[in-house]
Design a protein around this motif. Sequence first.
Motif, PDB file in Angstrom:
ATOM      1  N   VAL A   1       2.748 104.201  38.723  1.00  0.00           N
ATOM      2  CA  VAL A   1       1.528 104.084  39.522  1.00  0.00           C
ATOM      3  C   VAL A   1       0.833 102.760  39.230  1.00  0.00           C
ATOM      4  N   ARG A   2       0.376 102.114  40.288  1.00  0.00           N
ATOM      5  CA  ARG A   2      -0.374 100.863  40.144  1.00  0.00           C
ATOM      6  C   ARG A   2      -1.546 100.885  41.109  1.00  0.00           C
ATOM      7  N   ARG A   3      -2.716 100.481  40.633  1.00  0.00           N
ATOM      8  CA  ARG A   3      -3.902 100.424  41.499  1.00  0.00           C
ATOM      9  C   ARG A   3      -4.444  99.013  41.537  1.00  0.00           C
ATOM     10  N   ASP A   4      -4.840  98.577  42.739  1.00  0.00           N
ATOM     11  CA  ASP A   4      -5.503  97.302  42.948  1.00  0.00           C
ATOM     12  C   ASP A   4      -6.668  97.552  43.902  1.00  0.00           C
ATOM     13  N   GLY A   5      -7.855  97.788  43.332  1.00  0.00           N
ATOM     14  CA  GLY A   5      -9.002  98.137  44.159  1.00  0.00           C
ATOM     15  C   GLY A   5      -8.789  99.473  44.850  1.00  0.00           C
TER      16      GLY A   5
END
Length: 266
Positions: A218-222
């Motif tokens: 999982v990766r979050r950017d904003g």
Amino acid sequence: MIRAIALCLALAPAAATIAHAQTDVVRGEFRSGWQTASGTHMAALHLQLAPNWKTYWRAPGDAGIPPHFDWTGSENVGSVRFHWPAPDVFRTNGMKTVGYHDQLVLPIEVTPRDPRKPVRLMASIDLGVCKDICVPATLLLGTALPAPGRNDNTINAALKARPSTGTEAGLTRISCTLEPIRDGMRITARMELPAQGRDEVVIFESGISDVWVSESQVRRDGRKLTAVADMVPPSGRPFALNRSEVVLTVIGGNGRAVEVKGCPAD
């Protein structure tokens, strides 16, 4: 299920696996509930767990044991539908599992085969309960579902604890890319969704009962959340995946979760 039980037991000292009788760690009953306006009946499975013990969600993670229900012996039951409360994520020995601690109230909506006749639930329920060790358990439970029955605040609270829908959580876009790999398919989901917590976990369900799904990266950017997982069928080959049957659950902790059904192409 056998693989999951073996893995759970392997994580514990061998001498400890027989230290607990089933009744010491889990007790269960059906709550009989009430008839709904649509003619179904809302009941629930109520599990009471010993302090600090847990049991598993429908997609429990690689080391978890998913519950299995056998309704043989039930009377006038056409179908059952589970309304799962939002689960928690547990981290043990470097592995993530998904489930519930202390207790689980699992609402079960029953559609009678014949609405004019009484309904009786009978179930053999296989599940895993874990603390420092895991114990496979079997519960044999039954109850009549009276008509019209009576409202049950405990069941209502469990219904309210369901994951939010995408719309409720502010999801504005979702798409999935499918990529054949040597032994199955890789799925990459891209969502525009407000953060649900500091350490979000994304669970993929393929909609096919015998397909193994890996822990997602999982990766979050904003507002943009990306999750990647591998799906491997028994054949160990690429396979056809029905996008409309895919379910994604974003778990943020503290009772926060979002369930999204279907994952269209870009």
